[in-house]
Design an enzyme around this catalytic site. Structure first.
Site, PDB file in Angstrom:
ATOM      1  N   GLU A  11      28.946  32.719  13.578  1.00  0.00           N
ATOM      2  CA  GLU A  11      29.881  31.973  14.445  1.00  0.00           C
ATOM      3  C   GLU A  11      31.262  31.877  13.792  1.00  0.00           C
ATOM      4  O   GLU A  11      32.284  31.947  14.466  1.00  0.00           O
ATOM      5  CB  GLU A  11      29.353  30.570  14.754  1.00  0.00           C
TER       6      GLU A  11
ATOM      7  N   TRP B 260      32.836  35.036  14.471  1.00  0.00           N
ATOM      8  CA  TRP B 260      33.361  35.069  15.856  1.00  0.00           C
ATOM      9  C   TRP B 260      34.784  34.511  15.880  1.00  0.00           C
ATOM     10  O   TRP B 260      35.654  35.013  16.569  1.00  0.00           O
ATOM     11  CB  TRP B 260      32.493  34.209  16.797  1.00  0.00           C
TER      12      TRP B 260
ATOM     13  N   TRP C 292      42.014  34.326  42.969  1.00  0.00           N
ATOM     14  CA  TRP C 292      41.446  33.024  42.603  1.00  0.00           C
ATOM     15  C   TRP C 292      41.698  32.030  43.724  1.00  0.00           C
ATOM     16  O   TRP C 292      42.725  32.102  44.404  1.00  0.00           O
ATOM     17  CB  TRP C 292      42.079  32.495  41.306  1.00  0.00           C
TER      18      TRP C 292
ATOM     19  N   ASN D 211      28.933  23.676  22.481  1.00  0.00           N
ATOM     20  CA  ASN D 211      29.240  25.065  22.855  1.00  0.00           C
ATOM     21  C   ASN D 211      28.490  25.527  24.104  1.00  0.00           C
ATOM     22  O   ASN D 211      29.058  26.176  24.971  1.00  0.00           O
ATOM     23  CB  ASN D 211      28.921  25.999  21.679  1.00  0.00           C
TER      24      ASN D 211
ATOM     25  N   TRP E 178      40.938  31.067  35.336  1.00  0.00           N
ATOM     26  CA  TRP E 178      40.508  30.642  33.994  1.00  0.00           C
ATOM     27  C   TRP E 178      41.630  29.954  33.221  1.00  0.00           C
ATOM     28  O   TRP E 178      41.381  29.104  32.369  1.00  0.00           O
ATOM     29  CB  TRP E 178      39.981  31.850  33.200  1.00  0.00           C
TER      30      TRP E 178
ATOM     31  N   TRP F  60      37.164  31.098  27.166  1.00  0.00           N
ATOM     32  CA  TRP F  60      37.434  31.094  28.617  1.00  0.00           C
ATOM     33  C   TRP F  60      37.415  32.501  29.172  1.00  0.00           C
ATOM     34  O   TRP F  60      36.893  32.747  30.265  1.00  0.00           O
ATOM     35  CB  TRP F  60      38.762  30.380  28.932  1.00  0.00           C
TER      36      TRP F  60
END
Ligand code: FAD
Length: 474
Positions: free
Chosen positions: A278, A281, A310, A345, A363, A386
């Site tokens: 993580e 990441w 959207w 998370n 988003w 996102w």
């Protein structure tokens, strides 16, 4: 030599390369923090993060004073005026060298380049270091010499190149002579904003951060693989606010994790391996930000998603912001963020997917809402999260893989304990119904009816992505 350490997202003494370089090269050092309220607002950073910042600066001031380094606060209008503010201060103080640790956002890189040029005109050197990543951003490349845009091969290359001496770092042992003519002046920064989240959950300072890390590694890390997806078990480290402001360094985290796992990245304890993943990441998203400037410019990573139509509904948006969509797990996640300044998370993914797919809202609106409320708001991780959830990003969830919030709720909060904690209106609802939108069985509860139909909205989202692909000839 007289130098400045310019603190930004690195509010610590431990593993701070800029501070170490200043201490090695200078006999007098000043520390500065330059704050710009307008820049904070342009980046939509939250009020709880701002309060946390000020509390941590106070802690940092104490630690720096032990080294005989005063911490000077400077207020700047914006990143545009900041290079001049910095340079004027440096000239006035007869500084010869400015040291700092890099931030990787596009605006931050421009700010630093302008600062460096202006300082150079005044014969002041500028040195910067990388403290947020193990490898310099852009260093790891694919076989074709391109930047990575998929996590798994990035991680593989990350491990292949890794050498244990990458984690060697010093913590300052040298104390300077007390010869400064200037005093710390943190009172120049005042926290005047309001928020209703509970800042007491987040004690300030390096000792508190290291204590949190130690407790997690001692008691939770080994079980992380199994417990990290359960919001009620709280099986994650909650160190993200400390990493975001640099109160804790990623190197320190990886080093302490590796010590518990015989210095193994891919074997040994699965929980520790997964947890280190993580942190990688986080480094991956910093590389994306560095290599693909468009993500810093409000653009999606996948160009075709610019053509998505959207929706926009102010009523739906209002319900979402208040945690009143009528989908308990989504609302519980949002209410956790409003109450704690932090969200688990698993719920960040569920909430972001619900917003961008079922609600089919842009988003960027969700990204902004999170930044405005998170204490750990971090541009690259938030943007990455996102864009992953909305299938507009690098290495994203495929557009047709849409989480069902009811199934997610049943899987990750099977007894509804997390929902009941954050939605007290539902405390008497039986477990069998707690995951569902309001229906006759709990019609009396003071809880809203669902704002949308899950099945229809799922099909609508898939169609919107298909249409955008067709328009773009994919
Ligand atoms: C929509 C969305 C928005 C997000 N916004 C942010 C944000 O603003 N700031 C932020 O720090 N993280 C963000 N994340 C990533 C992740 O949710 C948080 O880092 C994590 O929940 C923090 O809790 P922890 O410290 O207990 O993490 P742990 O599980 O203990 O992980 C340790 C550390 O690894 C890093 N990390 C963990 N997961 C991720 C991830 N998916 N991407 C990047 N880094 C990760 C974090 O620095 C974290 O502190 C977001 C994820 C999503 C899906």
């Amino acid at each position: 030599m007289k130098g400045i350490v310019w603190f930004r997202s690195d509010l610590r003494i431990d593993d701070n390369p800029a501070l170490n370089a200043a201490l090695s090269n200078c006999d007098e050092v000043l520390a500065i923090y330059i704050f710009s309220q307008s820049q904070w607002e342009i980046h939509n950073e939250s009020n709880i993060k701002q309060e946390f910042l000020f509390k941590n600066l106070t802690e940092l001031k104490g630690s720096l004073e032990d080294l005989n380094i005063p911490l000077i606060a400077i207020n700047a209008d914006s990143y545009k005026t900041l290079p001049q503010d910095l340079s004027s201060f440096a000239v006035e103080q007869k500084i010869e060298h400015v040291f700092c640790n890099n931030e990787f956002g596009f605006n931050e890189a421009v700010r630093d380049q302008n600062s460096k040029e202006l300082l150079k005109k005044n014969n002041i050197q500028f040195s910067s270091f990388n403290d947020q990543v193990i490898y310099d951003p852009g260093f790891l490349k694919t076989g074709q010499g391109k930047p990575f845009s998929v996590f798994t091969p990035f991680k593989r290359r990350w491990v292949e190149h890794f050498e244990i001496n990458f984690l060697e770092f010093e913590s300052p042992s040298k104390k300077l002579k007390n010869n400064s003519t200037i005093q710390s002046n943190l009172s120049a920064l005042k926290f005047v904003k309001t928020h209703s989240a509970n800042i007491d959950l987040w004690p300030a300072g390096e000792s508190a951060a290291q204590e949190k890390l130690k407790n997690f590694l001692q008691s939770k890390a080994q079980f992380y693989n199994e417990s990290r997806n359960s919001p009620i078990l709280d099986g994650t480290s909650r160190i993200s606010p400390y990493l975001a402001l640099g109160i804790l360094s990623p190197k320190r985290c990886i080093l302490e994790g590796l010590k518990l796992n015989n210095f193994e990245f891919t074997s040994g304890n699965k929980g520790i391996c997964k947890w280190i993943d993580e942190i990688v990441w986080r480094e991956f998203y910093r590389n994306i930000m560095h290599s693909f400037a468009k993500v810093s410019k409000n653009q999606p990573f996948q160009d075709y998603t610019n053509s998505i139509q959207w929706r926009f509904s102010s009523e739906e948006l209002e319900a979402f912001h208040a945690g009143k969509t009528g989908f308990p797990i989504v609302d519980a996640g949002i209410r956790q963020m409003l109450a704690e300044g932090w969200m688990h998370n698993r719920l960040r993914m569920v909430v972001a997917m619900f917003f961008t797919k079922n609600m089919l809202h842009d988003w960027r609106l969700g990204e902004k809402f999170f930044m405005q409320h998170l204490i750990d708001g971090d541009f690259s991780s938030n943007n990455g999260g996102w864009q992953w959830s909305s299938s507009t990003g690098t290495d994203s969830a495929p557009y047709f893989r849409i989480f069902n919030p009811i199934t997610q709720s049943q899987n990750f909060d099977p007894n509804g304990e997390f929902i009941k904690k954050f939605i007290p209106e539902l405390k008497d609802v039986p477990v069998a119904q707690i995951h569902q939108p309001k229906d006759d069985l709990f019609s009396s509860a003071d809880y809203p009816s669902p704002i949308l139909d899950l099945k229809e909205s799922r099909l609508r989202a898939i169609q919107a992505f298909k249409d955008a692909r067709e328009v773009s000839g994919i």
